[in-house]
Design a protein around this motif. Structure first.
Motif, PDB file in Angstrom:
ATOM      1  N   PRO A 795      -0.855   0.013   3.849  1.00 21.67           N
ATOM      2  CA  PRO A 795      -2.184  -0.309   3.324  1.00 21.67           C
ATOM      3  C   PRO A 795      -2.605  -1.740   3.584  1.00 21.67           C
ATOM      4  CG  PRO A 795      -0.593  -0.303   1.550  1.00 21.67           C
ATOM      5  CD  PRO A 795       0.153   0.113   2.789  1.00 21.67           C
ATOM      6  N   GLY A 796      -1.649  -2.605   3.972  1.00 17.71           N
ATOM      7  CA  GLY A 796      -1.983  -4.009   4.119  1.00 17.71           C
ATOM      8  C   GLY A 796      -2.229  -4.653   2.772  1.00 17.71           C
ATOM      9  N   ALA A 797      -2.952  -5.765   2.786  1.00 15.73           N
ATOM     10  CA  ALA A 797      -3.306  -6.450   1.547  1.00 15.73           C
ATOM     11  C   ALA A 797      -4.531  -5.791   0.928  1.00 15.73           C
ATOM     12  CB  ALA A 797      -3.574  -7.927   1.815  1.00 15.73           C
ATOM     13  N   LEU A 798      -4.613  -5.850  -0.415  1.00  8.86           N
ATOM     14  CA  LEU A 798      -5.757  -5.253  -1.104  1.00  8.86           C
ATOM     15  C   LEU A 798      -7.051  -5.967  -0.717  1.00  8.86           C
ATOM     16  CD1 LEU A 798      -6.884  -3.283  -3.231  1.00  8.86           C
ATOM     17  CD2 LEU A 798      -6.373  -5.013  -4.965  1.00  8.86           C
ATOM     18  N   LEU A 799      -7.011  -7.280  -0.611  1.00  6.73           N
ATOM     19  CA  LEU A 799      -8.167  -8.058  -0.166  1.00  6.73           C
ATOM     20  C   LEU A 799      -8.120  -8.192   1.341  1.00  6.73           C
ATOM     21  CD1 LEU A 799      -8.160 -10.894  -2.870  1.00  6.73           C
ATOM     22  CD2 LEU A 799      -9.534  -8.812  -2.842  1.00  6.73           C
ATOM     23  N   VAL A 800      -9.151  -7.685   2.016  1.00  5.45           N
ATOM     24  CA  VAL A 800      -9.197  -7.706   3.470  1.00  5.45           C
ATOM     25  C   VAL A 800      -9.477  -9.131   3.920  1.00  5.45           C
ATOM     26  CG1 VAL A 800     -10.292  -6.758   5.523  1.00  5.45           C
ATOM     27  CG2 VAL A 800      -9.979  -5.333   3.480  1.00  5.45           C
ATOM     28  N   ALA A 801      -8.622  -9.665   4.786  1.00  5.56           N
ATOM     29  CA  ALA A 801      -8.794 -11.028   5.275  1.00  5.56           C
ATOM     30  C   ALA A 801      -9.989 -11.097   6.220  1.00  5.56           C
ATOM     31  CB  ALA A 801      -7.522 -11.491   5.992  1.00  5.56           C
ATOM     32  N   GLY A 802     -10.810 -12.130   6.036  1.00  5.63           N
ATOM     33  CA  GLY A 802     -11.964 -12.329   6.894  1.00  5.63           C
ATOM     34  C   GLY A 802     -13.188 -11.526   6.505  1.00  5.63           C
ATOM     35  N   ARG A 803     -13.110 -10.674   5.498  1.00  7.32           N
ATOM     36  CA  ARG A 803     -14.236  -9.858   5.055  1.00  7.32           C
ATOM     37  C   ARG A 803     -14.351 -10.009   3.540  1.00  7.32           C
ATOM     38  NH1 ARG A 803     -13.401  -3.938   7.323  1.00  7.32           N
ATOM     39  NH2 ARG A 803     -15.432  -3.702   6.328  1.00  7.32           N
ATOM     40  N   ARG A 804     -15.302 -10.752   3.115  1.00  7.29           N
ATOM     41  CA  ARG A 804     -15.439 -11.057   1.700  1.00  7.29           C
ATOM     42  C   ARG A 804     -16.001  -9.851   0.951  1.00  7.29           C
ATOM     43  NH1 ARG A 804     -15.319 -15.588  -1.286  1.00  7.29           N
ATOM     44  NH2 ARG A 804     -16.534 -15.643  -3.225  1.00  7.29           N
ATOM     45  N   GLY A 805     -15.411  -9.566  -0.195  1.00  5.69           N
ATOM     46  CA  GLY A 805     -15.884  -8.482  -1.030  1.00  5.69           C
ATOM     47  C   GLY A 805     -15.491  -7.104  -0.556  1.00  5.69           C
ATOM     48  N   VAL A 806     -14.426  -6.982   0.226  1.00  4.20           N
ATOM     49  CA  VAL A 806     -13.972  -5.685   0.738  1.00  4.20           C
ATOM     50  C   VAL A 806     -12.534  -5.457   0.265  1.00  4.20           C
ATOM     51  CG1 VAL A 806     -13.531  -4.256   2.771  1.00  4.20           C
ATOM     52  CG2 VAL A 806     -15.471  -5.842   2.744  1.00  4.20           C
ATOM     53  N   ALA A 807     -12.291  -4.303  -0.323  1.00  8.23           N
ATOM     54  CA  ALA A 807     -10.952  -3.901  -0.758  1.00  8.23           C
ATOM     55  C   ALA A 807     -10.478  -2.735   0.095  1.00  8.23           C
ATOM     56  CB  ALA A 807     -10.955  -3.514  -2.238  1.00  8.23           C
ATOM     57  N   ARG A 808      -9.179  -2.720   0.355  1.00 12.62           N
ATOM     58  CA  ARG A 808      -8.616  -1.682   1.232  1.00 12.62           C
ATOM     59  C   ARG A 808      -7.345  -1.131   0.592  1.00 12.62           C
ATOM     60  NH1 ARG A 808      -7.290  -4.231   6.560  1.00 12.62           N
ATOM     61  NH2 ARG A 808      -9.485  -3.879   7.086  1.00 12.62           N
ATOM     62  N   TRP A 809      -7.186   0.173   0.713  1.00 10.56           N
ATOM     63  CA  TRP A 809      -5.995   0.844   0.205  1.00 10.56           C
ATOM     64  C   TRP A 809      -5.768   2.115   1.011  1.00 10.56           C
ATOM     65  CZ3 TRP A 809     -10.773   1.367  -1.831  1.00 10.56           C
ATOM     66  CH2 TRP A 809     -11.222   2.655  -2.162  1.00 10.56           C
ATOM     67  N   VAL A 810      -4.691   2.817   0.699  1.00  7.13           N
ATOM     68  CA  VAL A 810      -4.312   4.050   1.410  1.00  7.13           C
ATOM     69  C   VAL A 810      -4.200   5.168   0.393  1.00  7.13           C
ATOM     70  CG1 VAL A 810      -2.405   5.240   2.568  1.00  7.13           C
ATOM     71  CG2 VAL A 810      -3.187   3.047   3.416  1.00  7.13           C
ATOM     72  N   GLU A 811      -4.746   6.321   0.756  1.00 10.80           N
ATOM     73  CA  GLU A 811      -4.643   7.532  -0.063  1.00 10.80           C
ATOM     74  C   GLU A 811      -3.883   8.585   0.732  1.00 10.80           C
ATOM     75  OE1 GLU A 811      -7.749  10.949  -1.289  1.00 10.80           O
ATOM     76  OE2 GLU A 811      -8.227   8.961  -2.098  1.00 10.80           O
ATOM     77  N   TYR A 812      -2.792   9.044   0.155  1.00 16.85           N
ATOM     78  CA  TYR A 812      -1.907   9.993   0.842  1.00 16.85           C
ATOM     79  C   TYR A 812      -1.831  11.290   0.053  1.00 16.85           C
ATOM     80  CZ  TYR A 812       2.439  12.196   2.408  1.00 16.85           C
ATOM     81  OH  TYR A 812       3.374  13.097   2.856  1.00 16.85           O
ATOM     82  N   GLU A 813      -1.939  12.394   0.770  1.00 19.17           N
ATOM     83  CA  GLU A 813      -1.805  13.724   0.181  1.00 19.17           C
ATOM     84  C   GLU A 813      -0.458  14.316   0.558  1.00 19.17           C
ATOM     85  OE1 GLU A 813      -3.995  18.118   0.388  1.00 19.17           O
ATOM     86  OE2 GLU A 813      -4.799  16.403   1.470  1.00 19.17           O
ATOM     87  N   PHE A 814       0.242  14.866  -0.422  1.00 19.14           N
ATOM     88  CA  PHE A 814       1.573  15.400  -0.190  1.00 19.14           C
ATOM     89  C   PHE A 814       1.541  16.466   0.902  1.00 19.14           C
ATOM     90  CE2 PHE A 814       2.043  14.142  -4.763  1.00 19.14           C
ATOM     91  CZ  PHE A 814       2.905  13.088  -4.514  1.00 19.14           C
ATOM     92  N   GLY A 815       2.442  16.302   1.862  1.00 26.25           N
ATOM     93  CA  GLY A 815       2.508  17.249   2.951  1.00 26.25           C
ATOM     94  C   GLY A 815       1.427  17.074   3.992  1.00 26.25           C
ATOM     95  N   GLY A 816       0.538  16.119   3.829  1.00 24.64           N
ATOM     96  CA  GLY A 816      -0.549  15.895   4.776  1.00 24.64           C
ATOM     97  C   GLY A 816      -0.442  14.528   5.418  1.00 24.64           C
ATOM     98  N   VAL A 817      -1.563  13.891   5.603  1.00 27.65           N
ATOM     99  CA  VAL A 817      -1.626  12.581   6.236  1.00 27.65           C
ATOM    100  C   VAL A 817      -2.344  11.629   5.292  1.00 27.65           C
ATOM    101  CG1 VAL A 817      -1.579  13.495   8.573  1.00 27.65           C
ATOM    102  CG2 VAL A 817      -3.766  13.167   7.443  1.00 27.65           C
TER     103      VAL A 817
END
Length: 825
Positions: A795-817
């Motif tokens: 997922p990287g860092a929660l705060l996206v570097a170089g982009r102010r006010g943007v949050a990033r995360w990963v959502e995973y489904e069991f058995g999927g992608v």
């Protein structure tokens, strides 16, 4: 006058005519029996007397070989055969062969041994065999097995029926037929999970979070590979933070043996008795596909290089750095100086090669004409260093093995699985049950609990005319999903894991981003909330309690978690319905107090409870609100809902869902940056002058074998992997994933670069490959890649570097992608 004598009393009482009523009653109006009928007594089976005999082990050997070796693929030692012969002779007597008593006993012992994960070799001195025979002895009657004493939750209802029979007997009623399972009398070794195959009565068991287990690195079983038995065994020694120096050697030996046996199971390293080639094997593939199929590889021990000057060999060993600063390669037999000045990576630029990794090197051995001296740099064979040098031409990673092949599971994905010969399916690697013991039952349980919700799911893709115009970074809108019930039912289910990386609590913007992400999931429909949220550190930007300028103290560190508790308290519904897992980083206490931001020994313990009391209090308050609502309304929905949990675990940690079906490894480390600093630079295979004709001719020589071919899917798309212009971030992600999974180890570095606790190094192994691996690495681009059946996410860092006010995360489904998601805050 004749006198009449009274007749004398008869010796026998006069016969009373039989009553027409079958139940004589003292009160015909109520039909009460005059005398209580004789109760139905359950007569226990009388034990037949058995005359013990002395049974020689040699007489029992053919039958034991047919049962244990041919049928169950087990090997009996002489001591085990002696124990079995003594037991059968004592309890089966002279009818052990004619009546088939010994065969049933041997069959039961073999099943119980495999269910207890005893290993391939049955040893007579093992406690498992003694426990099995002791349990079996209490269930022998007349030389036969009458019932099973070791019962689990699977057949616990049989005990209830027996108690009912005893109660009916006391009341004079006829006992009912006792319910029993077939496997209750045929197998004594049962899984610790005890999953009911037919139908579970407990409604709470139907909740998927019931089958979620967070396993810390210190609770994971410590297994060692036994080369002689070709099997994994539990480490008998007691773990310690300050073990003897010999445990460091055991750590390297176990890691080398696991990779070596994995290579020997690979088809590319299995020599054929029919076809053989005179040319020496090489990592460089021939242009002819037929020749590639006939070509096999053979690993040469380093000690066997002596006296073979100019010969071609392939080595498997650990990249090391000698005291003189030169590279060397080491295996269990010795060490030799390594020259990689002309070496080429196979495939080119596909993985990293750093000291501390176990790699394959193909080249030629060159002896020294004369001794180079007796100083520090002299390679004269002293200290295990072989004289001469090994000129490497091709370097490659040992190809990894798919999880299904390691566990010996066959069959199509999603269909009824069946086990095949080989593999380590009987080994319980996580302490949740082995694949062959509970895997099939847990898959059926998953089908019933989760698949009925996920079966009608389709990718949430609307027609182009209905797609809203939004930027790629905007959060996914759920307003269109409420248009009709069908689309709402096809929405995301609870079988999801949300991963947030590098959550710096000492940054107010990180808390705002966390609040926005939680608000996104709080608006979802009830019952669709993700079952797990993983929050990974570092929870502070600088190492706490390290005494530096930017380092804070314990008070400031606790205030960070108090602020986290305030944010979590705004979403009581999420705290009631999900499990929050917190994974620390190198800057978190207490390890940061002496590490000062440097790499601390792995695995590292969780954040101390001293700092997380306010967070636990927030979960307790949310669960307290749930309890009165459940008391007022006792319906199924409220009974199934369980209070949320806050789990503070180690780094790394593992999440087990439905036993061995889903295994998710969570690891927080700056792997990409450390690999860039310590990797060995190799010569590129393409010429510098840009000769296209020669470069095209070398394109066919970059794969080891068909069995070691690398297949990756980036974000579930196979077409992107075949594109000519691959983005730099994708190449970086592939390089990182292939390096870690091929090594099968989370810390493939020198101990000075990434220290490891010797007695807990087994927790860093990735064998068998997990179903999903979460590498929280802020120094690498975010990605979701599938390699050899293992889905790797960053997922990287929660705060996206170089982009102010943007949050990033990963959502995973069991058995999927997994999916990399972003939102604005």
């Amino acid at each position: 006058m004749r006198t009449h004598k009274k007749p004398a009393a008869s010796l026998f009482p006069p016969q009373i005519p039989a009553l027409t009523n079958l139940i004589p009653s003292s009160s015909p109006a109520f039909g009460t029996p005059a005398h209580t009928p004789k109760p139905f007594a359950i007569t226990p089976a009388t034990k037949a007397t058995i005359l013990p005999i002395l049974l020689p082990p040699a007489t029992l050997r053919p039958l034991a070989f047919r049962t244990f070796t041919k049928k169950h693929s087990l090997t009996l030692t002489s001591s085990a055969l002696q124990e079995l012969a003594t037991f059968i002779g004592r309890h089966c007597g002279s009818g052990w062969r004619e009546e088939g008593l010994a065969e049933k006993v041997l069959e039961e012992v073999a099943k119980s041994w495999k269910n207890r994960n005893g290993g391939v070799i049955v040893d007579g001195a093992s406690t498992e065999l003694k426990d099995i025979l002791k349990t079996l002895e209490g269930n022998m009657s007349g030389g036969r097995i009458v019932t099973a004493r070791e019962l689990s939750r699977q057949n616990s209802f049989a005990l209830d029926s027996q108690d009912t029979d005893m109660a009916n007997t006391r009341l004079g009623l006829k006992p009912t037929t006792s319910l029993s399972r077939e496997d209750a009398a045929t197998s004594f070794g049962v899984s610790r999970l005890g999953v009911e195959e037919e139908e579970m009565d407990d409604e709470e068991l139907n909740h998927p979070r019931k089958w979620l287990k967070v396993i810390s690195a210190y609770d994971q079983p410590r297994l060692l590979y036994n080369v002689t038995k070709k099997h994994f065994e539990k480490d008998p020694s007691k773990p310690s933070l300050m073990p003897p120096a010999s445990h460091k050697t055991v750590l390297f030996r176990n890691r080398y043996n696991v990779i070596h046996q994995r290579l020997l199971r690979n088809e590319a390293f299995q020599s054929s008795a029919v076809a053989s080639t005179k040319a020496p094997p090489s990592l460089k593939r021939s242009s002819s596909s037929n020749a590639a199929f006939q070509q096999t590889y053979k690993i040469t021990p380093i000690a066997n290089l002596l006296g073979r000057h100019g010969s071609h060999h392939m080595l498997l060993g650990l990249l090391a750095v000698l005291p003189t600063g030169t590279l060397a390669i080491s295996d269990l037999t010795g060490t030799i100086s390594l020259d990689l000045s002309h070496a080429v990576a196979i495939p080119e630029d596909s993985s990293w090669f750093a000291p501390g990794m176990i790699v394959l090197v193909d080249g030629v051995y060159e002896e020294e004409e004369e001794s180079a001296g007796t100083g520090l740099g002299g390679s004269n064979g002293v200290g295990g260093i072989i004289g001469g040098r090994f000129q490497g031409f091709f370097v490659g990673q040992p190809p990894c093995e798919k999880r299904r092949a390691t566990l010996g599971v066959g069959g199509p994905d999603g269909g009824p699985d069946h086990t095949i010969a080989g593999g380590f399916g009987w080994i319980d690697f996580l302490g949740v049950g082995s694949e062959r013991a509970v895997g099939s039952r847990m898959r059926r349980l998953e089908q019933r609990i989760l698949r009925r919700q996920l079966a009608p799911r389709r990718p949430r893709a609307a027609p182009p005319s209905q797609l809203p115009s939004s930027a790629p970074g905007d959060p996914v809108s759920t307003a269109d999903a409420d248009e009709d019930e069908d689309e709402d039912a096809a929405g995301p289910g609870p079988a999801r894991v949300v991963v947030l990386g590098e959550l710096n609590l000492d940054q107010p913007r990180a808390l705002h981003a966390l609040h926005k992400v939680l608000a996104t999931y709080a608006t979802e429909r009830e019952g669709r909330t993700p079952m797990t949220f993983v929050l990974a550190g570092n929870f502070a930007r600088h190492a706490v309690m390290a005494g530096g300028g930017g380092s804070g103290g314990s008070v400031e560190y606790k205030e960070c978690f108090d602020a986290l508790a305030a944010v979590l308290g705004d979403f009581p519904a999420l705290l009631q319905a999900a499990t929050f897992v917190f994974v620390p980083g190198d800057n978190d206490g207490w390890a940061s107090a002496f590490g000062a931001g440097a790499a601390v020994p792995l695995p590292r313990r969780a954040v101390p409870d001293l700092f997380t009391s306010r967070v636990r209090r927030a979960f307790a308050a949310a669960n307290a609100e749930l309890a009165p609502a459940a008391d007022k309304k006792r319906d199924k929905d409220h009974d199934r809902r369980r209070g949320g949990d806050a789990v503070w675990t180690t780094n790394p940690a593992r999440l087990s869902v439905f036993g061995p079906v889903h295994e998710i490894v969570v690891f927080r480390d700056d792997l990409s940056a450390r690999l860039r600093r310590t990797a060995v630079r190799l010569k590129p295979s393409a010429p510098a002058d840009g000769d296209k004709s020669s470069s095209k001719g070398d394109d066919g020589d970059v794969a080891m074998a068909d069995a070691a071919a690398d297949t990756m899917e980036v974000d579930g798309s196979a077409a992107a992997a075949e594109a000519e212009a691959v983005p730099h971030d994708v190449r970086t992600a592939r390089k990182l994933v292939k390096t870690v999974l091929d090594q099968g180890y989370l810390a493939p570095f020198r101990p000075a670069i990434r220290p490891v606790l010797w007695d807990h190094g087994a927790a860093l192994h990735l064998y068998p490959l997990p179903t999903a691996l979460v590498l929280v690495d802020p120094t690498a681009p975010p990605f979701c890649i599938t390699y050899e059946g293992c889905h790797v996410m960053n997922p990287g860092a929660l705060l996206v570097a170089g982009r102010r006010g943007v949050a990033r995360w990963v959502e995973y489904e069991f058995g999927g992608v997994g999916t990399v998601r972003e939102c604005l805050f």
